[in-house]
Design a protein around this motif. Structure first.
Motif, PDB file in Angstrom:
ATOM      1  N   UNK A  15       0.797  -1.283   0.087  1.00 32.31           N
ATOM      2  CA  UNK A  15      -0.006   0.006   0.000  1.00 32.31           C
ATOM      3  C   UNK A  15       0.903   1.038   0.067  1.00 32.31           C
ATOM      4  N   UNK A  16       1.999   1.369   0.934  1.00 35.69           N
ATOM      5  CA  UNK A  16       2.865   2.707   0.797  1.00 35.69           C
ATOM      6  C   UNK A  16       3.640   2.557  -0.414  1.00 35.69           C
ATOM      7  N   UNK A  17       4.053   1.433  -0.748  1.00 34.85           N
ATOM      8  CA  UNK A  17       4.989   1.489  -2.245  1.00 34.85           C
ATOM      9  C   UNK A  17       3.967   1.677  -3.587  1.00 34.85           C
ATOM     10  N   UNK A  18       2.813   1.641  -3.373  1.00 37.42           N
ATOM     11  CA  UNK A  18       1.707   1.968  -4.633  1.00 37.42           C
ATOM     12  C   UNK A  18       1.692   3.311  -4.752  1.00 37.42           C
ATOM     13  N   UNK A  19       2.230   4.333  -3.963  1.00 41.14           N
ATOM     14  CA  UNK A  19       1.968   5.607  -3.921  1.00 41.14           C
ATOM     15  C   UNK A  19       2.949   6.423  -5.141  1.00 41.14           C
ATOM     16  N   UNK A  20       2.637   7.561  -5.708  1.00 35.79           N
ATOM     17  CA  UNK A  20       3.259   8.029  -6.743  1.00 35.79           C
ATOM     18  C   UNK A  20       4.735   8.785  -5.784  1.00 35.79           C
ATOM     19  N   UNK A  21       4.400   9.242  -4.491  1.00 33.62           N
ATOM     20  CA  UNK A  21       5.839   9.554  -3.812  1.00 33.62           C
ATOM     21  C   UNK A  21       5.852  11.073  -3.609  1.00 33.62           C
TER      22      UNK A  21
ATOM     23  N   UNK B 241      12.501  20.523  -8.677  1.00 32.51           N
ATOM     24  CA  UNK B 241      12.240  21.549  -7.608  1.00 32.51           C
ATOM     25  C   UNK B 241      11.188  21.099  -6.670  1.00 32.51           C
ATOM     26  N   UNK B 242      10.054  20.623  -7.293  1.00 29.70           N
ATOM     27  CA  UNK B 242       8.981  20.435  -6.588  1.00 29.70           C
ATOM     28  C   UNK B 242       7.798  19.545  -7.389  1.00 29.70           C
ATOM     29  N   UNK B 243       7.079  18.953  -6.588  1.00 26.18           N
ATOM     30  CA  UNK B 243       5.652  18.185  -6.927  1.00 26.18           C
ATOM     31  C   UNK B 243       4.476  18.400  -5.921  1.00 26.18           C
ATOM     32  N   UNK B 244       3.413  18.812  -6.306  1.00 27.66           N
ATOM     33  CA  UNK B 244       2.702  18.893  -5.116  1.00 27.66           C
ATOM     34  C   UNK B 244       0.991  18.694  -5.765  1.00 27.66           C
ATOM     35  N   UNK B 245       0.305  18.577  -5.291  1.00 26.21           N
ATOM     36  CA  UNK B 245      -1.036  18.410  -5.597  1.00 26.21           C
ATOM     37  C   UNK B 245      -1.916  19.815  -5.158  1.00 26.21           C
TER      38      UNK B 245
ATOM     39  N   UNK C 264      -2.221  17.134  -9.814  1.00 30.79           N
ATOM     40  CA  UNK C 264      -0.756  16.825  -9.703  1.00 30.79           C
ATOM     41  C   UNK C 264      -0.020  17.672 -10.365  1.00 30.79           C
ATOM     42  N   UNK C 265       1.065  18.547 -10.111  1.00 35.41           N
ATOM     43  CA  UNK C 265       1.846  19.582 -10.758  1.00 35.41           C
ATOM     44  C   UNK C 265       3.422  19.425 -10.302  1.00 35.41           C
ATOM     45  N   UNK C 266       4.039  19.691 -11.329  1.00 33.20           N
ATOM     46  CA  UNK C 266       5.580  19.771 -11.188  1.00 33.20           C
ATOM     47  C   UNK C 266       6.113  21.036 -11.291  1.00 33.20           C
ATOM     48  N   UNK C 267       7.091  21.412 -10.943  1.00 36.75           N
ATOM     49  CA  UNK C 267       8.169  22.671 -11.118  1.00 36.75           C
ATOM     50  C   UNK C 267       9.408  22.626 -11.034  1.00 36.75           C
TER      51      UNK C 267
ATOM     52  N   UNK D 113      -0.093  18.428 -14.791  1.00 32.36           N
ATOM     53  CA  UNK D 113       0.035  17.120 -15.368  1.00 32.36           C
ATOM     54  C   UNK D 113      -1.395  16.514 -16.003  1.00 32.36           C
ATOM     55  N   UNK D 114      -2.567  17.307 -15.381  1.00 29.59           N
ATOM     56  CA  UNK D 114      -3.972  16.526 -15.897  1.00 29.59           C
ATOM     57  C   UNK D 114      -4.312  15.575 -15.090  1.00 29.59           C
ATOM     58  N   UNK D 115      -3.509  14.900 -14.198  1.00 29.31           N
ATOM     59  CA  UNK D 115      -3.735  13.956 -13.355  1.00 29.31           C
ATOM     60  C   UNK D 115      -4.119  14.312 -11.963  1.00 29.31           C
ATOM     61  N   UNK D 116      -5.233  13.737 -11.490  1.00 28.11           N
ATOM     62  CA  UNK D 116      -5.808  14.165 -10.506  1.00 28.11           C
ATOM     63  C   UNK D 116      -5.362  13.133  -9.218  1.00 28.11           C
TER      64      UNK D 116
END
Length: 543
Positions: free
Chosen positions: A355-361, A368-372, A391-394, A420-423
């Protein structure tokens, strides 16, 4: 006005060199020239020989009229010329456009036209495209690679043999660094989930940094032995051609994935690392035990896309394969986030760890960053595991933008983030997890499928009144398209006829794997309620 830490402290040739992953092969040849670099059947080349071949390629391309900023396309399986192209093409100052070998010819021709390719390096297996390209683009330089199949004169008109082309080049060619690390190094096309594919442009800086991040996320040692199960055409193999060179590792080529062959190579070449989609991991986890006999060393593997089932994760651990889950998109050079493991997870049972390993992390080291983020306010969602955002990256591991598509580039970088277009959601520990995907994208075996594209094809059938396509779980591919079709009054058509119709217009992996005839649920304004269709599939799956 300059302050004291700027006055007289300008950037100079002695203290500033543009970052480029091409430099990795230079160091590998200088320091570890005798180390094995490439294995492909009977072919075994060291780093000195491989560097010479890439310089020959760069030299030959320049002699053929390829200039800085020109596009050189490659339609090749995971064979040595594809690895060489990742260095030789940018050494010539050109931009490498790796083409998806699974696409239909019209899609590939669109990419050659849109990217304005000046040369095409193509394996003889893909003779149909070479023939069509030669007819449609009279000035296109075609270089044929006869890795397995001999060249067919009828299909390879105007073609030059790859090995002969290399021999015309100088093994000591004095290539130059990019003028700017922001210069383009690669062009990769999306799967066309919202119309025509978009051309994603990579820069030297991003490719360099992502290649190094791969090393950091994996604790990848010197001289790692890397098996090419992941297609090199996909995000430039997640930047691993450059990663392997940085570690002076070994590229073990694999023309076509086959589970038994993979185990044979792991055993004979002592493979230490490989990457693959969930379908690849499942095939290996579920293979007969006797195929794994004699493999006693640890193997590290990366998986992207949907996480494998907990049973697969547990099985991989049982057979000595250590799995790392990564996440990214074409626009982020492949993986730019990783489910970084925590020591506390060791105390969990198999289900809890899965369950923990299934996450995108969390973000890659050099991203620099990844966030929701709330897509309207651009504020981060709370770490509650419930509030859905995008989900967005910078950072530097984001593309330059979309080729010839300023509107799409501006839209996807709105507010200082790559959208990203991913929720997804943010978990209490800050790790991100995908909950759904916008635009109804279906990810099947690592390939993106547009439900809209499949629906448009269904509507071209004269018996179809209304159509909707959603994802359906599949044990092998993860997800496959399921078509719901409402027929015109009085019309009759079979499932087989619908699929045969789709086959006329779609690549094989995009075909509906199931067709349901029914009246589709709609809103008062006539919009199809896809969430109800997904609920039906979920209920059927649960039964």
């Amino acid at each position: 006005m300059k302050h004291r830490f700027e006055e007289g402290l300008e950037r100079r040739e002695a203290n500033y060199v543009p970052l480029t992953p091409i430099d990795f092969i230079v160091r590998a040849a200088e320091v570890y020239g005798d180390q094995l670099a490439v294995v492909h059947g009977e072919i075994r080349r060291n780093w000195r020989e491989t560097y010479q071949r890439t310089r020959r390629l760069a030299s030959a391309l320049r002699q053929a009229g390829i200039e800085r900023g020109d596009t050189v396309a490659a339609l090749l399986p995971n064979i040595p010329p594809m690895i060489e192209a990742h260095f030789g093409v940018p050494m010539a100052g050109a931009v490498l456009n790796t083409l998806n070998t699974r696409l239909d010819v019209p899609s590939l021709l669109f990419m050659l036209r849109h990217g304005e390719a000046k040369a095409l390096i193509v394996d003889t297996e893909y003779g149909e495209l070479a023939h069509r390209a030669a007819l449609e683009f009279p000035d296109l330089r075609i270089i044929s690679v006869a890795d397995v199949l001999p060249a067919n004169a009828d299909q390879f008109i105007r073609a030059t043999d790859y090995e002969a082309f290399l021999q015309s080049g100088d093994p000591e060619f004095a290539w130059t660094l990019p003028a700017d690390e922001w210069d383009a190094i690669a062009l990769n096309y999306t799967s066309g989930t919202t119309g025509d594919p978009k051309g994603v442009v990579y820069h030297h800086r991003g490719a360099y940094l992502n290649a190094l991040s791969n090393i950091l996320e994996w604790d990848m040692p010197k001289h790692a032995v890397y098996l090419w199960t992941l297609p090199l055409f996909h995000c430039n193999g997640w930047c691993f051609p450059w990663t392997v060179a940085a570690r002076a590792g070994v590229n073990v080529c694999l023309r076509k994935f086959d589970a038994k062959t993979v185990f044979d190579l792991i055993r004979s070449e002592r493979i230490t690392h490989y990457c693959g989609a969930p379908i690849v991991q499942s095939a290996l986890a579920n293979a007969p035990a006797e195929w794994r006999e004699g493999i006693g060393h640890r193997v590290s593997t990366m998986v992207a896309g949907a996480a494998p089932a907990p049973a697969v994760i547990a099985k991989m651990k049982e057979i000595g394969f250590e799995l790392t889950h990564v996440y990214g998109l074409t626009e982020t050079y492949g993986p730019a986030a990783v489910c970084a493991k925590q020591h506390a997870w060791d105390q969990l049972d198999d289900s809890g760890r899965a369950e923990m390993n299934a996450r995108q992390g969390v973000r890659y080291h050099l991203q620099a960053a990844v966030s929701v983020v709330d897509p309207d306010t651009l504020e981060p969602v709370p770490n509650d595991g419930e509030t859905i955002g995008e989900i967005m990256f910078r950072g530097n591991i984001c593309m330059k933008g979309y080729l010839k598509n300023e509107r799409a580039t501006e839209a996807t970088f709105r507010g200082g983030w790559f959208h990203t277009g991913d929720l997804g959601v943010r978990m209490p520990d800050g790790y991100i997890r995908i909950r759904d995907r916008s635009k109804d994208i279906i990810i099947s075996g690592g390939e993106n499928i547009s439900s809209i594209e499949v629906e448009d094809t269904l509507y071209r059938h004269p018996a179809v009144a209304v159509a909707a396509v959603v994802a359906m779980p599949d044990a092998k591919w993860g997800e496959v398209p399921c078509a719901f079709v409402e027929l015109k009054e009085g019309a009759q058509v079979s499932v087989e006829e619908i699929i045969a119709h789709c086959r006329l217009f779609l690549a094989g992996y995009k075909l509906p794997k199931a067709v349901r005839f029914c009246e589709l649920p709609k809103t008062s304004t006539g919009k199809i309620q896809k969430f109800e269709l997904r609920a039906r599939i979920k209920a059927e799956t649960a039964e």
